[in-house]
Design a protein around this motif. Structure first.
Motif, PDB file in Angstrom:
ATOM      1  N   ASP A  58      45.927  55.052  32.984  1.00  0.00           N
ATOM      2  CA  ASP A  58      46.005  56.517  31.531  1.00  0.00           C
ATOM      3  C   ASP A  58      45.398  56.993  32.532  1.00  0.00           C
ATOM      4  N   THR A  59      46.518  58.552  32.647  1.00  0.00           N
ATOM      5  CA  THR A  59      45.615  59.291  33.467  1.00  0.00           C
ATOM      6  C   THR A  59      45.576  60.713  32.913  1.00  0.00           C
ATOM      7  N   ASP A  60      46.351  60.293  31.581  1.00  0.00           N
ATOM      8  CA  ASP A  60      47.015  61.724  30.868  1.00  0.00           C
ATOM      9  C   ASP A  60      45.017  62.080  29.932  1.00  0.00           C
ATOM     10  N   TYR A  61      44.751  62.421  31.089  1.00  0.00           N
ATOM     11  CA  TYR A  61      43.123  63.080  30.219  1.00  0.00           C
ATOM     12  C   TYR A  61      42.574  64.205  30.629  1.00  0.00           C
ATOM     13  N   GLU A  62      41.428  64.799  29.731  1.00  0.00           N
ATOM     14  CA  GLU A  62      40.660  65.843  30.419  1.00  0.00           C
ATOM     15  C   GLU A  62      39.566  65.336  31.582  1.00  0.00           C
ATOM     16  N   GLY A  63      38.758  66.107  31.566  1.00  0.00           N
ATOM     17  CA  GLY A  63      37.418  66.127  32.189  1.00  0.00           C
ATOM     18  C   GLY A  63      37.471  64.895  33.085  1.00  0.00           C
ATOM     19  N   GLU A  64      36.623  64.161  33.730  1.00  0.00           N
ATOM     20  CA  GLU A  64      36.626  63.246  35.347  1.00  0.00           C
ATOM     21  C   GLU A  64      35.541  62.190  34.998  1.00  0.00           C
ATOM     22  N   LEU A  65      36.145  61.018  35.872  1.00  0.00           N
ATOM     23  CA  LEU A  65      36.132  59.933  35.765  1.00  0.00           C
ATOM     24  C   LEU A  65      35.479  59.643  37.585  1.00  0.00           C
ATOM     25  N   PHE A  66      34.560  58.321  37.665  1.00  0.00           N
ATOM     26  CA  PHE A  66      33.889  58.127  39.122  1.00  0.00           C
ATOM     27  C   PHE A  66      34.094  56.776  39.018  1.00  0.00           C
ATOM     28  N   ILE A  67      34.917  56.603  39.686  1.00  0.00           N
ATOM     29  CA  ILE A  67      34.946  54.729  39.825  1.00  0.00           C
ATOM     30  C   ILE A  67      33.588  54.743  41.395  1.00  0.00           C
ATOM     31  N   ASP A  68      32.686  54.154  41.371  1.00  0.00           N
ATOM     32  CA  ASP A  68      31.352  54.342  42.607  1.00  0.00           C
ATOM     33  C   ASP A  68      31.746  55.488  43.283  1.00  0.00           C
ATOM     34  N   ASN A  69      31.761  56.443  42.314  1.00  0.00           N
ATOM     35  CA  ASN A  69      31.393  57.806  43.133  1.00  0.00           C
ATOM     36  C   ASN A  69      32.601  59.014  43.549  1.00  0.00           C
ATOM     37  N   VAL A  70      33.260  57.574  43.432  1.00  0.00           N
ATOM     38  CA  VAL A  70      34.651  58.589  43.669  1.00  0.00           C
ATOM     39  C   VAL A  70      35.536  59.650  42.712  1.00  0.00           C
ATOM     40  N   SER A  71      35.705  60.493  43.090  1.00  0.00           N
ATOM     41  CA  SER A  71      36.329  60.919  41.444  1.00  0.00           C
ATOM     42  C   SER A  71      37.877  60.680  41.692  1.00  0.00           C
ATOM     43  N   MET A  72      38.403  60.087  40.358  1.00  0.00           N
ATOM     44  CA  MET A  72      39.985  59.653  39.813  1.00  0.00           C
ATOM     45  C   MET A  72      41.142  61.584  40.289  1.00  0.00           C
ATOM     46  N   LYS A  73      39.969  62.057  40.509  1.00  0.00           N
ATOM     47  CA  LYS A  73      41.352  63.288  40.175  1.00  0.00           C
ATOM     48  C   LYS A  73      42.177  63.239  41.499  1.00  0.00           C
ATOM     49  N   HIS A  74      43.311  63.358  40.879  1.00  0.00           N
ATOM     50  CA  HIS A  74      43.938  64.161  41.598  1.00  0.00           C
ATOM     51  C   HIS A  74      44.876  63.129  42.513  1.00  0.00           C
ATOM     52  N   LYS A  75      44.157  61.602  42.315  1.00  0.00           N
ATOM     53  CA  LYS A  75      44.954  60.138  43.100  1.00  0.00           C
ATOM     54  C   LYS A  75      46.299  60.369  42.401  1.00  0.00           C
ATOM     55  N   GLN A  76      47.296  59.360  43.615  1.00  0.00           N
ATOM     56  CA  GLN A  76      48.314  58.814  43.046  1.00  0.00           C
ATOM     57  C   GLN A  76      48.471  57.768  42.708  1.00  0.00           C
ATOM     58  N   GLU A  77      49.915  57.268  41.915  1.00  0.00           N
ATOM     59  CA  GLU A  77      49.807  56.450  41.334  1.00  0.00           C
ATOM     60  C   GLU A  77      49.740  55.551  42.119  1.00  0.00           C
ATOM     61  N   ALA A  78      49.885  55.542  43.574  1.00  0.00           N
ATOM     62  CA  ALA A  78      50.161  54.224  44.411  1.00  0.00           C
ATOM     63  C   ALA A  78      48.249  53.851  44.774  1.00  0.00           C
ATOM     64  N   GLU A  79      47.196  55.188  44.454  1.00  0.00           N
ATOM     65  CA  GLU A  79      45.782  55.231  45.079  1.00  0.00           C
ATOM     66  C   GLU A  79      45.506  54.186  43.752  1.00  0.00           C
ATOM     67  N   LEU A  80      46.262  55.157  42.817  1.00  0.00           N
ATOM     68  CA  LEU A  80      45.011  54.094  41.657  1.00  0.00           C
ATOM     69  C   LEU A  80      44.787  52.879  42.029  1.00  0.00           C
ATOM     70  N   ALA A  81      46.736  52.595  41.737  1.00  0.00           N
ATOM     71  CA  ALA A  81      46.629  50.845  41.672  1.00  0.00           C
ATOM     72  C   ALA A  81      45.972  49.960  43.299  1.00  0.00           C
TER      73      ALA A  81
END
Ligand SMILES: Nc1ncnc2c1ncn2[C@@H]1O[C@H](COP(=O)(O)OP(=O)(O)OP(=O)(O)O)[C@@H](O)[C@H]1O
Ligand SMILES: [Mg+2]
Lengths: 224, 419
Positions: A58-81
């Motif tokens: 789910d990418t429809d939120y406010e705030g920021e998420l870091f996985i392994d210290n990398v921000s998930m903001k502005h990532k493409q669908e394929a990158e998230l996959a």
């Protein structure tokens, strides 16, 4: 020393249909490597919603998420996959195994998608994971030939195949009877203790939650 | 991208619904089979009919036409210069049909490298005398060798040897229809009367059958010399020059050019036979339309099956996405399914199409009008097979496109939450 693998910063989520309601309110927390965390709270308080955000589905939120210290903001669908494929293992209430493929192939699929190892190596790994979960003898069966508890164990093996940094579960024992729940729970415990696997499990079972390293309790979209 | 994995998943999904897949593939196979068969047969017929006319028609014909004088007396007065003239009193004078200096013209034409060859010809109106009756006829005086080289004369001489026309003086090859009316056999001598009233005996050395009944009832062939003698003309008398070009498409343009250079009338094959081209293109068009219609129907079948498959496989798609397959991967999976239905269905269609064409090709087809044809004509142009195959792929691609897009847009959260 503790290493942050997931960090949620001020995560807020609204649903707009049929009315705009705020489901998550300024969620702020982090998960360290090797932690076994359970999330509890009343039905409808936003546990699943939070888990889907943390898992990048789910990418429809406010705030920021870091996985392994990398921000998930502005990532493409394929990158998230790709991130889901490599770093996150998911176990759902329902097993979601593909009946067209054998148990073994089901476990192998995310590994084949990642494509870091050869098919042979992945097969070997898949057998290893099935062995940890005690279902290696079912490897060549089709999922619809297994019992509910066996299916869920295969689903856990699938979540483990790419050695993810974290396993997330949304009521993974919700569909199982007491005995099978116990089996699955002790597997999680073993993964955490023996393999130092990080886990984030949503559950309704307080008894179960009490045996994890940390309990996150939610109420009305907030962590308390 | 990891195509092997994607292909593997596609095949498994396909096999899981193999009955529906088979029906879809059969749809494609059927349409491609029909497409190939229709086009092959239609074009075979086209070639046959075109060949009837086009092979024997000069690309350009040079001749003198008898026409009214262009300059009428009223044109000479200045007082009515800007008026429409409809008084014309000077009738065609006794203009000669002869092409002057034809030898020089032929030599000039032969030097032009756009020209494949030139055959001179004389057309003479005659009467065939049968007892008390006179049948009207036309004798074509031809240069036998040139005629054979350019217009396959010998193909249409059904009995007798065409070269006898050149070797035997005062000989004639009769149209089959005319010969039957005259009860003439090879070796017989028949009587001919020209329009000027002269009579001449000619020896029959063969029969000619063009496949066009009207033609065979009146036309006969004789050598140029014989015809000149028949008409009482000298040996420079020629009425037509038949030109065959290297490129038939240039005929209209070259015809105009020659008309002005040689001050003769020139008609090109396209103008003379426009109705044949129209017929051919309409027949091709019909085959294409039928083929495409069948394919579109097959395409809807595929569309339905894929939609159903996607609906059934929602869970699988959701889990694939949850475990790291991107929307693009899912899209590729369903496009692959559609394309493989198109590929194998189409390939089989080509084979069946070839088979059916071949069956048609060996069915006997005997008609008195077409002496050279023994079976139904079929055209095996590889172009039809290529087009058919491309059509199969394109239609299946488009019928897979929307379902695949739908699948790639599936939000796993909605599916998983729904359980
Ligand atoms: N797609 C949606 N549109 C609108 N509201 C939604 C949607 N999905 C969930 N909600 C609402 O968001 C809130 C949180 O839902 P969520 O599924 O996260 O609860 P939960 O804590 O997982 O509950 P449970 O323990 O029953 O699984 C609920 O009030 C629910 O009605
Ligand atoms: Mg929930």
């Amino acid at each position: 020393m503790s290493e942050k693998i997931i960090e949620a910063k001020h995560i807020t989520k609204y649903f707009h249909d049929p009315l705009t309601i705020q489901v998550l309110k300024d969620i702020d927390f982090s998960i360290n490597k090797g932690e076994f965390i359970s999330v509890i709270g009343k039905s409808g308080c936003g546990k699943s919603t939070l888990l889907y955000i943390l898992s990048t589905m789910d990418t429809d939120y406010e705030g920021e998420l870091f996985i392994d210290n990398v921000s998930m903001k502005h990532k493409q669908e394929a990158e998230l996959a790709k991130i889901r494929n490599e770093k996150i293992g998911f176990v759902f209430q329902f097993h979601y195994l593909l009946n067209e493929f054998s148990v073994l192939k089901n476990v192998m699929l995310p590994g084949l998608k990642l494509g870091k190892l050869t098919a042979q190596e992945i097969e070997h790994q898949a057998y290893e994971k099935l062995k940890i979960l005690g279902v290696q003898s079912e490897a060549l069966k089709k999922p619809n030939q297994l019992s509910g508890g066996q299916k869920q164990r295969v689903a856990i093996a699938r979540a483990l195949i790419n050695n993810p940094i974290i396993i997330m579960g949304d009521e993974p024992t919700g569909n199982l009877d007491k005995k099978n729940s116990e089996v699955v729970f002790s597997i999680f415990k073993e993964l955490a203790e023996v393999y130092n696997q990080s886990l984030l499990i949503v559950t309704h079972d307080n008894e179960f939650a009490a045996r994890t390293h940390r309990i996150i309790e939610m109420e009305d979209g907030k962590i308390i | 991208m990891n195509f092997k994995l994607i292909a593997d998943i596609s095949i498994q999904l396909l096999l899981a619904r193999w009955k529906q897949t088979l029906v879809a593939a059969i749809g494609v196979t059927f349409s491609i089979t029909m497409f190939i068969t229709l086009l092959g047969f239609m074009n075979g017929l086209n070639d046959l009919l075109d060949g009837l006319i086009l092979n024997r028609t000069p690309h350009i014909r040079l001749y003198n036409e008898i026409k009214a004088s262009k300059l009428q007396p009223i044109d000479r007065t200045f007082s009515y210069k800007n008026h429409h003239h409809f008084i014309s009193s000077i009738k065609p004078k006794n203009e000669r049909l002869e092409i002057y200096n034809h030898a020089v013209i032929i030599a000039t034409l032969n030097k032009d490298n756009r020209v494949l060859g030139v055959a001179p010809k004389i057309t003479a109106q005659v009467f065939y005398n049968v007892g008390a009756v006179d049948l009207t006829g036309v004798i074509n005086g031809i240069d036998v060798e040139a005629e054979n080289k350019l217009f396959k004369f010998s193909d249409y001489v059904t009995s007798g040897n065409y070269i006898d026309l050149k070797n035997i003086p005062n000989s004639i090859i009769l149209g089959k229809g005319a010969a039957e009316k005259m009860l003439a056999n090879i070796g017989d001598v028949i009587q001919i009367t020209t329009t000027k009233g002269e009579r001449m005996p000619l020896k029959v050395v063969g029969f000619f059958q063009s496949g066009l009944q009207d033609l065979d009832n009146v036309q006969s062939y004789a050598s140029i010399n014989t015809t000149q003698k028949l008409l009482g003309e000298g040996n420079s008398y020629v009425t037509d020059l038949q030109i065959k070009l290297v490129d038939i498409l240039q005929a209209p343009q070259i015809a105009k050019e020659y008309a002005s250079i040689f001050e003769l009338d020139a008609i090109d094959i396209q103008t003379a036979n426009s109705q044949f081209e129209t017929g051919s293109s309409v027949r091709s068009l019909i085959s294409y339309v039928v083929g495409i219609t069948l394919l579109v129907v097959a395409g809807f079948g595929i569309y339905n099956i894929l939609n159903m498959m996607i609906y059934e496989k929602m869970d699988s798609i959701a889990i694939l996405k949850a475990t790291g397959f991107s929307g693009k991967d899912v899209n590729t999976i369903f496009i692959t399914i559609a394309l493989s239905i198109g590929f194998f269905g189409g390939l089989l269609g080509l084979l069946f199409g070839f088979g059916v064409s071949h069956v048609i090709d060996i069915i006997p087809f005997n008609t008195a009008a077409l002496p050279t044809i023994k079976t139904y004509p079929v055209n095996y142009n590889p172009q039809f097979y290529t087009i058919g195959f491309i059509f199969a792929l394109v239609t299946t691609y488009f019928s897979g496109y929307f379902p695949a897009r739908k699948a790639s847009k599936i939000d796993p959260v909605i599916i998983i939450r729904g359980k």
